[in-house]
Design a protein around this motif. Structure first.
Motif, PDB file in Angstrom:
ATOM      1  N   LYS A 165      11.457  17.235  22.766  1.00  0.00           N
ATOM      2  CA  LYS A 165      12.253  16.578  22.283  1.00  0.00           C
ATOM      3  C   LYS A 165      13.579  17.062  23.187  1.00  0.00           C
ATOM      4  O   LYS A 165      13.457  17.926  23.245  1.00  0.00           O
ATOM      5  CB  LYS A 165      12.318  17.046  20.359  1.00  0.00           C
ATOM      6  CG  LYS A 165      11.237  15.849  19.890  1.00  0.00           C
ATOM      7  CD  LYS A 165      11.462  16.507  18.775  1.00  0.00           C
ATOM      8  CE  LYS A 165      10.387  15.466  18.340  1.00  0.00           C
ATOM      9  NZ  LYS A 165      10.616  15.731  16.311  1.00  0.00           N
ATOM     10  N   LYS A 210      11.190  17.125  30.873  1.00  0.00           N
ATOM     11  CA  LYS A 210      10.305  16.254  30.893  1.00  0.00           C
ATOM     12  C   LYS A 210      10.010  15.738  29.047  1.00  0.00           C
ATOM     13  O   LYS A 210       9.964  16.562  28.617  1.00  0.00           O
ATOM     14  CB  LYS A 210       9.126  16.978  31.830  1.00  0.00           C
ATOM     15  CG  LYS A 210       9.018  17.212  32.891  1.00  0.00           C
ATOM     16  CD  LYS A 210       7.755  18.739  33.314  1.00  0.00           C
ATOM     17  CE  LYS A 210       8.580  18.603  34.260  1.00  0.00           C
ATOM     18  NZ  LYS A 210       8.924  19.079  34.967  1.00  0.00           N
ATOM     19  N   GLU A 211       9.631  14.278  29.162  1.00  0.00           N
ATOM     20  CA  GLU A 211       9.098  14.056  27.460  1.00  0.00           C
ATOM     21  C   GLU A 211       8.330  14.824  26.593  1.00  0.00           C
ATOM     22  O   GLU A 211       8.028  14.369  25.888  1.00  0.00           O
ATOM     23  CB  GLU A 211       9.286  12.338  27.841  1.00  0.00           C
ATOM     24  CG  GLU A 211      11.077  12.286  27.967  1.00  0.00           C
ATOM     25  CD  GLU A 211      11.180  10.164  27.681  1.00  0.00           C
ATOM     26  OE1 GLU A 211      10.323   9.522  27.170  1.00  0.00           O
ATOM     27  OE2 GLU A 211      11.749  10.174  29.247  1.00  0.00           O
TER      28      GLU A 211
END
Length: 184
Positions: free
Chosen positions: A55, A51-52
């Motif tokens: 990072k 999941k963004e």
């Protein structure tokens, strides 16, 4: 960019950092290289789970942390029994009383931790510990993990952890007295 392109970029950007961290925690470059390879394979296979929110570096370091915990768990369980003959005689008494006395370390000697040569000697002494012991020393003292966390990672009780850490400190003391304090 597609998954393969993104992943190639991640390998380029983060593999050296992952290898440095793994080498530091494992003290063995070959094992560290194998572990980083496992991290990258695991990351590639579970790329869809990324999941963004974080990072890529954070995500990969998290995978590395879990792989290192698994590595230590398996090493800890497969290591042969450890002999304490170095410290105790046949009747179970201390061979020398020196190990139960405190070191009298002056303020000047606390600067040893900033001495590169001393740190190299200390690292060698840690590496000479039985592997089960060095794993605990690295996790507890170098990685600064709390006792419950180390106990949980290696699936041992805290009493056993404290006993192994005490024995490790005694052996480290003997090693440092021989390889550092008696020579310097």
């Amino acid at each position: 960019m597609n998954k393969n392109e993104i992943f190639r970029q991640w390998i380029s950007d983060y593999s050296k950092l992952l290898l440095q961290r793994a080498t530091y925690l494992l003290s063995n470059k070959e094992d560290a290289e194998d572990l980083v390879q496992e991290v990258l394979i695991a990351a590639y296979n579970s790329f869809e789970n990324f999941k963004e929110d974080s990072k890529p570096k954070t995500w990969l370091m998290g995978i590395l942390k879990n792989k290192i915990a698994d590595y230590y768990r398996s090493k800890y369980k497969t290591e042969p029994n450890i002999s304490l003959d170095h410290f105790f005689d046949a009747s179970g008494n201390w061979k020398t009383k020196d190990v139960i006395n405190d070191w009298n370390i002056s303020e000047n000697e606390t600067a040893l931790l900033n001495n590169k040569s001393f740190n190299q000697t200390l690292e060698k002494c840690i590496d000479e510990l039985p592997q089960k012991w060095s794993i605990l020393v690295k996790l507890y003292y170098l990685d600064e993990k709390k006792a419950p966390e180390v106990s949980q990672e290696l699936n041992i009780n805290t009493t056993n952890l404290w006993k192994i850490l005490q024995r490790s400190r005694m052996q480290l003391r003997t090693c440092l007295e021989t390889k550092w304090f008696s020579v310097n």
